[in-house]
Structure formats: C-alpha cells, structure tokens
Scaffold this motif. Structure first.
Motif, PDB file in Angstrom:
ATOM      1  N   TYR A 149       0.820  -1.209   0.000  1.00 39.20           N
ATOM      2  CA  TYR A 149       0.000   0.000   0.000  1.00 39.20           C
ATOM      3  C   TYR A 149       0.860   1.268   0.000  1.00 39.20           C
ATOM      4  N   SER A 150       0.315   2.302  -0.631  1.00 37.72           N
ATOM      5  CA  SER A 150       0.933   3.633  -0.608  1.00 37.72           C
ATOM      6  C   SER A 150      -0.155   4.664  -0.322  1.00 37.72           C
ATOM      7  N   ILE A 185      -5.222   6.465  -1.633  1.00 39.35           N
ATOM      8  CA  ILE A 185      -4.620   5.183  -1.276  1.00 39.35           C
ATOM      9  C   ILE A 185      -4.370   4.385  -2.561  1.00 39.35           C
ATOM     10  N   GLN A 186      -3.251   3.706  -2.602  1.00 38.65           N
ATOM     11  CA  GLN A 186      -2.897   2.890  -3.766  1.00 38.65           C
ATOM     12  C   GLN A 186      -2.549   1.484  -3.300  1.00 38.65           C
ATOM     13  N   TYR A 187      -3.123   0.495  -3.983  1.00 36.03           N
ATOM     14  CA  TYR A 187      -2.804  -0.902  -3.699  1.00 36.03           C
ATOM     15  C   TYR A 187      -2.017  -1.479  -4.874  1.00 36.03           C
ATOM     16  N   ILE A 206      -9.377  -1.782   1.139  1.00 31.45           N
ATOM     17  CA  ILE A 206      -8.457  -2.820   1.591  1.00 31.45           C
ATOM     18  C   ILE A 206      -8.641  -4.082   0.744  1.00 31.45           C
ATOM     19  N   ALA A 207      -7.549  -4.686   0.330  1.00 30.71           N
ATOM     20  CA  ALA A 207      -7.590  -5.893  -0.496  1.00 30.71           C
ATOM     21  C   ALA A 207      -8.244  -7.052   0.272  1.00 30.71           C
ATOM     22  N   LYS A 213      -7.248  -9.111   8.686  1.00 33.50           N
ATOM     23  CA  LYS A 213      -6.277  -8.350   9.473  1.00 33.50           C
ATOM     24  C   LYS A 213      -6.838  -6.967   9.808  1.00 33.50           C
ATOM     25  N   PHE A 214      -7.532  -6.378   8.845  1.00 33.15           N
ATOM     26  CA  PHE A 214      -8.147  -5.066   9.042  1.00 33.15           C
ATOM     27  C   PHE A 214      -9.225  -5.128  10.114  1.00 33.15           C
TER      28      PHE A 214
END
Length: 239
Positions: A149-150, A185-187, A206-207, A213-214
């Motif tokens: 992620y970025s 946000i970038q995945y 979120i992927a 996990k999230f």
C-alpha cells in the motif's frame, strides 16, 4: 603562458555562469524545465507570482508555501539542488535559483519520470482516480510507501470569487484561495484513488486478503481522524 591562464580563466567563468543560469550541470543534461509567466501567459487567467501580488484583497495564497524553499529535483538517477515551491492552484512546481525570489519564470516539466523534494515533502507526478471516478494526472505528495500500500496527499488550491453584501447588515465577502486536500490510497499497481477518513470507506479500499487483518484492528482504530492515524493503520496491515 599568460594567454594560457587567461583562456583557462575565461572557460572557468563561462562554466560558472552556465551552471547558475541553466539546468545543464556538467555532463548531466537536466532537461526538466519549462517556461512559465512569460509572453501571453501574463495576461491569461492563470495566477502567477507576478500577477497575484497585484490582486488586492484576496484572502489566502495559491501556494502551499509562499516562499521558495530548499529542494531537490530528480530525474531517474540524476538530481540537482535548487529552490522550489508548489503552486497549488496551477498544480505546478516553480523553480528559483535563489530563496528570496518572489516570482519565477521556470517550472518543472510535468512527467512521471521527474519528481522533487521540497523540504520534507516528496512530490511525484502521477495518474490517479479523482473524486469524480475519472482518470486524472497531477502532483501528489507521498505520505507512506509500504510493501503493498501507498498513501498520497493532493494539496490543491481553489479560487473563490468575492461576493457583494446583500444588505447593509452584511459585509462583502472577499475573494479567497481555499485549501482542497485529498488523501489517496494505492494498492500494488492500481491507480491511487481518493479515500475518506472513515472506517467503512477505508475498509472498501483494503484488499480481500487483508480484510481479516483489518477487522482485527477495528477496536484500536475506531476513530481515524488524521492522516497520521491512517498511516499507522495501513502500516499495521502492510506488515
């Protein structure tokens, strides 16, 4: 012998002069600059350092920082130090050879291969998905870069015209420059897309493989009311 030393002095002086007035530093052909604020552009509706100062009564500034700050321009493996400031209204990185300049006639060419650092902010020119779900291009400030992620910030400025008072009980509203900050946000290799600081909206970005996990972090991140909180959350997921 005197002629020999005189010739060396002339070559040295020319080299110094060129290094101070262009971005051709030594063997590096630093072709990163475009001209702005010249010719017909001075009379256009584009706001520049030279014509903004003549518009009295405007509240705020079109710049992220009004003054030029120390910075570094990067193109692939090449780099050069200079003074920069970000024009958030025109989405341009203006360049100056001195920090005391009030206006500039040079700006970075907008290219994916050219980036820069102004103080501690790292600017990249990227394609992204905007708030209207359309593809767009512009300068983003890199806030976090992880494994998958970025996070980026787009720190734009918008101009709002002034308004005359409707009656004697009201005051005129002056024209102003307004901040318009957007977090992206970038995945992986996906395009960056805007994200709001709300748990549900973040969850949508979120992927699938990171959803569990999230969910485990939900109690620790019930309120995400700042970029720093978002960075903390994403960095926990990105481990």
């Amino acid at each position: 012998m005197k002629i020999y030393y005189f010739s060396l002095f002339i070559l040295f002086a020319i080299n110094i002069a060129l290094s101070q007035t262009s971005f051709n530093y030594g063997v590096v052909n630093f072709d990163v600059v475009k001209k702005i604020n010249v010719g017909d552009q001075n009379v256009s509706k584009v706001f520049r350092g030279s014509n903004v100062s003549s518009l009295k009564g405007i509240v705020g500034s079109p710049y992220r920082n009004d003054y030029f700050q120390s910075g570094i321009i990067y193109r692939k493996k090449d780099s050069v130090k200079t003074y920069l400031r970000y024009n958030g209204l025109n989405d341009e990185i203006e360049i100056s050879l001195t920090k005391d300049a009030t206006s500039s006639t040079n700006a970075l060419i907008k290219s994916n291969s050219i980036s820069c650092k102004i103080k501690n902010d790292f600017f990249v020119y990227k394609e992204f998905i905007d708030e209207n779900k359309s593809k767009n291009k512009g300068y983003l400030i890199k806030a976090y870069s992880g494994i998958k992620y970025s996070l980026y910030v787009r720190d734009k400025k918008v101009f709002r015209d002034g308004e005359k008072a409707k009656n004697s009980l009201e005051n005129d509203k002056p024209p102003k420059f307004l901040d318009k900050k957007t977090i992206f946000i970038q995945y992986m290799s996906d395009l960056p897309k805007p994200i709001k600081l709300k748990y549900k909206k973040i969850s949508e970005s979120i992927a699938i493989e990171d959803k569990s996990k999230f969910a485990k972090l939900k109690n620790s991140y019930k309120k995400i009311n700042s970029l720093d909180r978002l960075i903390s959350l994403i960095s926990m997921i990105d481990k």
